[in-house]
Design a protein around this motif. Structure first.
Motif, PDB file in Angstrom:
ATOM      1  N   ALA A 139       0.837  -1.211   0.000  1.00 20.28           N
ATOM      2  CA  ALA A 139       0.000   0.000   0.000  1.00 20.28           C
ATOM      3  C   ALA A 139       0.868   1.257   0.000  1.00 20.28           C
ATOM      4  N   ALA A 140       1.948   1.251   0.783  1.00 20.69           N
ATOM      5  CA  ALA A 140       2.831   2.423   0.813  1.00 20.69           C
ATOM      6  C   ALA A 140       3.461   2.667  -0.556  1.00 20.69           C
ATOM      7  N   LEU A 141       3.846   1.579  -1.234  1.00 20.86           N
ATOM      8  CA  LEU A 141       4.429   1.737  -2.568  1.00 20.86           C
ATOM      9  C   LEU A 141       3.387   2.228  -3.578  1.00 20.86           C
ATOM     10  N   VAL A 142       2.141   1.771  -3.415  1.00 21.47           N
ATOM     11  CA  VAL A 142       1.080   2.256  -4.308  1.00 21.47           C
ATOM     12  C   VAL A 142       0.845   3.749  -4.086  1.00 21.47           C
ATOM     13  N   GLY A 175       9.326  11.853 -11.449  1.00 20.32           N
ATOM     14  CA  GLY A 175       8.554  10.763 -10.890  1.00 20.32           C
ATOM     15  C   GLY A 175       9.374   9.496 -10.707  1.00 20.32           C
ATOM     16  N   LEU A 176      10.226   9.181 -11.668  1.00 17.89           N
ATOM     17  CA  LEU A 176      11.016   7.949 -11.570  1.00 17.89           C
ATOM     18  C   LEU A 176      12.114   8.058 -10.517  1.00 17.89           C
ATOM     19  N   VAL A 177      12.711   9.236 -10.386  1.00 14.87           N
ATOM     20  CA  VAL A 177      13.693   9.410  -9.300  1.00 14.87           C
ATOM     21  C   VAL A 177      13.001   9.202  -7.955  1.00 14.87           C
ATOM     22  N   GLY A 178      11.785   9.768  -7.829  1.00 13.58           N
ATOM     23  CA  GLY A 178      11.041   9.562  -6.591  1.00 13.58           C
ATOM     24  C   GLY A 178      10.758   8.095  -6.340  1.00 13.58           C
ATOM     25  N   LEU A 179      10.314   7.381  -7.360  1.00  5.60           N
ATOM     26  CA  LEU A 179      10.023   5.952  -7.196  1.00  5.60           C
ATOM     27  C   LEU A 179      11.287   5.162  -6.859  1.00  5.60           C
ATOM     28  N   ILE A 235      14.365   2.234  -2.624  1.00 10.14           N
ATOM     29  CA  ILE A 235      15.517   2.173  -1.705  1.00 10.14           C
ATOM     30  C   ILE A 235      15.045   2.235  -0.257  1.00 10.14           C
ATOM     31  N   THR A 236      14.063   3.103   0.017  1.00  7.49           N
ATOM     32  CA  THR A 236      13.553   3.200   1.390  1.00  7.49           C
ATOM     33  C   THR A 236      12.803   1.935   1.780  1.00  7.49           C
ATOM     34  N   ALA A 237      12.118   1.297   0.812  1.00  8.83           N
ATOM     35  CA  ALA A 237      11.442   0.035   1.107  1.00  8.83           C
ATOM     36  C   ALA A 237      12.440  -1.016   1.589  1.00  8.83           C
ATOM     37  N   VAL A 252      12.513  -1.982  -9.825  1.00  7.76           N
ATOM     38  CA  VAL A 252      12.184  -3.413  -9.822  1.00  7.76           C
ATOM     39  C   VAL A 252      13.085  -4.178  -8.859  1.00  7.76           C
ATOM     40  N   VAL A 253      14.377  -3.891  -8.906  1.00 12.24           N
ATOM     41  CA  VAL A 253      15.331  -4.618  -8.052  1.00 12.24           C
ATOM     42  C   VAL A 253      15.087  -4.314  -6.574  1.00 12.24           C
ATOM     43  N   THR A 254      14.950  -3.041  -6.229  1.00 15.18           N
ATOM     44  CA  THR A 254      14.810  -2.687  -4.809  1.00 15.18           C
ATOM     45  C   THR A 254      13.478  -3.150  -4.234  1.00 15.18           C
ATOM     46  N   VAL A 255      12.399  -3.038  -5.009  1.00 11.27           N
ATOM     47  CA  VAL A 255      11.095  -3.471  -4.493  1.00 11.27           C
ATOM     48  C   VAL A 255      11.087  -4.991  -4.311  1.00 11.27           C
ATOM     49  N   THR A 256      11.651  -5.716  -5.270  1.00 16.71           N
ATOM     50  CA  THR A 256      11.741  -7.177  -5.126  1.00 16.71           C
ATOM     51  C   THR A 256      12.563  -7.547  -3.897  1.00 16.71           C
ATOM     52  N   LEU A 257      13.686  -6.861  -3.724  1.00 15.32           N
ATOM     53  CA  LEU A 257      14.536  -7.133  -2.560  1.00 15.32           C
ATOM     54  C   LEU A 257      13.805  -6.812  -1.260  1.00 15.32           C
ATOM     55  N   ALA A 258      13.032  -5.723  -1.266  1.00 19.47           N
ATOM     56  CA  ALA A 258      12.316  -5.328  -0.047  1.00 19.47           C
ATOM     57  C   ALA A 258      11.307  -6.392   0.371  1.00 19.47           C
TER      58      ALA A 258
END
Length: 547
Positions: free
Chosen positions: A144-147, A182-186, A191-193, A264-270
């Motif tokens: 939800a936070a990522l959404v 937007g992409l830098v923010g994502l 990374i924060t995830a 993709v890499v950071t969210v998967t890792l999170a």
């Protein structure tokens, strides 16, 4: 089996890892109904301002060429970007080369705070455990936070791209700028995830992500300093990828694919890391404290000094580093002074470009130090909300002693930051120009503004004591007004009453003008009155369960 228990068991049987994500998204958007529009709107106002201010500074695009040497030298590229397109400057190219980097940084900060607030802070407060006990799956909160971050970044993309186009800038380049923001923010949301999986505390998690942002800025700065257009090191930073898209010059889309890959890499890792830890725990164990506390921690002042130290050091080092880099600009400004547009010459003063520049640097330090003061006083609300203030107040410690100790420590750190920044900025300016007298003049300019910064502290204390819910919105608005009237007040011909709202408007403009003591005394009295009234109000209101 009671009917309620049966329904509860049936509901839990159908619970999956993402159950409740939609409900949490709506909850997070409701909680951020003021914060996110403020972030996105602030970025939009910045774009609008650039569109208005550039023609004001340089009435023709040809006049921009006189400013290019300041931005295009190595120290300038460290601050702004690789300098692409400045060989034939236009308003839109100047916007991309000089200002878009800061939109990237703001977008990154927005996402860092958003992810840390809705994930780790919720676990730290215990609210996540209550939610997980019934209706939410294991990965629902992070998803939800990522959404919500995605929603915010899409809004940033649309607002930035739309307003840049409204400025008259080319549509394709404007869209690239918006998408890059937007992409830098994502990317920093991803990374924060990851960092929120590592630490048990939201501040530590946000600090790790902020450290990653700092490393990204340094890598990009070093890479861009090496040569115009950037070097291989520029490509090691997510901030550099946005600059290398070269909006309004080359209009390249493919560098932005690097952001997508990083997300993709950071969210998967999170998500993988989250599956390997318990709720409320971090993968990196917290360092155990001393078996016996130091005697100083047994006093309100000692405890406040210990609690305020980490954030003060972080803010202080950032402010000092900014001042030193600004000081290194002094010689470049002197060299190009006669060729700068009249508006810039007027901003720095006509009686001496160097003195005007030093006075401007002192005001710039005043902005950031005021922001530190607001941030630091907000920690009192955090101590109160998490019940730690109540534990301290359960001892023979009065409310005035507890809160007053924090305010004294914040005031001392604010003064120290101003003095240290003035000293090191002056050393840097003296070093590049060979004029040793700049050291004393720069230091005096910074010391001169300390009372104005303490007025911000007084206002924060007043708000915290009587209306703590207004502390953040009012105090941050004041900081915004200070920046607005200090940088653009003359340019935009703002009314005098609005200029007077900023405490930094009242001291003499040292070293352009002679030091005047009377305004400083008045500002110090106002700061003291604000603190005294704030402590009086704190004694009359409820403090997290205590009356």
């Amino acid at each position: 089996m009671p009917a309620a228990t049966a329904r509860h068991t049936a509901g839990r049987t159908g619970t999956g890892p993402l159950t409740g994500t939609g409900t949490l998204v709506r909850l997070m958007l409701r909680r951020d109904r003021l914060k996110l529009p403020a972030w996105v709107g602030g970025m939009g106002l910045f774009v609008v301002y650039v569109g208005v201010a550039l023609p004001g500074v340089a009435p023709t695009e040809e006049a921009l060429a006189s400013v290019v040497p300041v931005f295009n030298q190595p120290v300038g590229r460290m601050f702004t970007g690789p300098g692409l397109g400045l060989d034939a400057p236009t308003y839109e190219r100047f916007f991309a080369a000089g200002y878009v980097l800061y939109l990237f940084v703001i977008a990154a900060l927005m996402n860092i705070m958003l992810l840390a607030r809705h994930t780790r802070a919720e676990e730290q407060s215990g609210r996540a455990e209550l939610v997980r006990a019934n209706v939410a799956g294991r990965h629902a909160a992070l998803t939800a936070a990522l959404v919500v971050a995605l929603v915010a970044d899409v809004a940033v993309t649309l607002v930035v791209a739309g307003l840049a186009s409204a400025n008259g800038f080319a549509a394709t380049g404007s869209l690239i700028v918006g998408v890059a923001c937007g992409l830098v923010g994502l990317a920093f949301a991803g990374i924060t995830a990851v960092t929120v999986q590592l630490s048990e505390y939201s501040r530590s998690a946000a600090g790790l992500a902020g450290g990653a942002l700092g490393v990204a800025f340094v890598l990009r700065a070093l890479g861009d300093m090496a040569q115009v257009g950037g070097s291989a090191l520029s490509w090691a930073s997510p901030l550099g990828w946005g600059s290398q898209a070269a909006p309004y010059v080359l209009d390249r889309w493919w560098p932005l694919l690097l952001h997508v890959a990083l997300v993709v890499v950071t969210v998967t890792l999170a998500f993988w890391l989250q599956s390997r830890r318990d709720l409320g725990a971090g993968l990196v164990a917290a360092r155990p404290g001393r078996p016996v506390a130091r005697p100083s921690l047994g006093t309100p002042l000692g405890l406040a000094a210990r609690l305020q130290r980490p954030s003060a050091l972080a803010w202080g080092l950032a402010v000092v580093a900014l001042g030193v880099v600004d000081g290194l600009f002094a010689q470049a400004l002197v060299d190009s002074a006669s060729e700068l547009p009249p508006a810039i010459q007027e901003m720095f003063g006509t009686r001496g470009m160097t003195d005007g520049y030093l006075a401007f640097l002192a005001v710039l330090t005043g902005y950031v130090t005021s922001a530190y003061v607001v941030f630091a006083v907000q920690s009192l609300r955090v101590e109160e909300a998490r019940g730690r203030a109540e534990a301290v107040l359960a001892t023979p410690t009065s409310r005035a002693a507890w809160a007053g100790s924090h305010l004294v420590v914040v005031a001392a750190w604010a003064a120290a930051i101003m003095v240290a920044t003035g000293l090191l900025t002056g050393l840097a300016a003296a070093g590049v120009t060979g004029d040793g007298s700049l050291l004393g003049r720069t230091l005096l300019a910074h010391v001169n503004l300390v009372p104005a910064v303490l007025v911000v502290l007084g206002l924060c204390a007043l708000l915290y004591g009587w209306a703590p819910v207004l502390l953040a919105p009012v105090a941050w608005t004041l900081v915004g007004v200070m920046v607005l009237v200090g940088n653009f007040g003359t340019l935009l011909d703002l009314p005098r009453w609005l200029m007077d709202v900023s405490p930094l408007s009242h001291p003499a403009q040292v070293p352009v003008e002679e030091l005047t003591v009377a305004p400083l005394v008045v500002l110090l009295v106002l700061a003291a009155v604000g603190v005294a009234l704030g402590l009086l109000g704190l004694g009359r209101r409820q403090v997290h369960g205590r009356s």
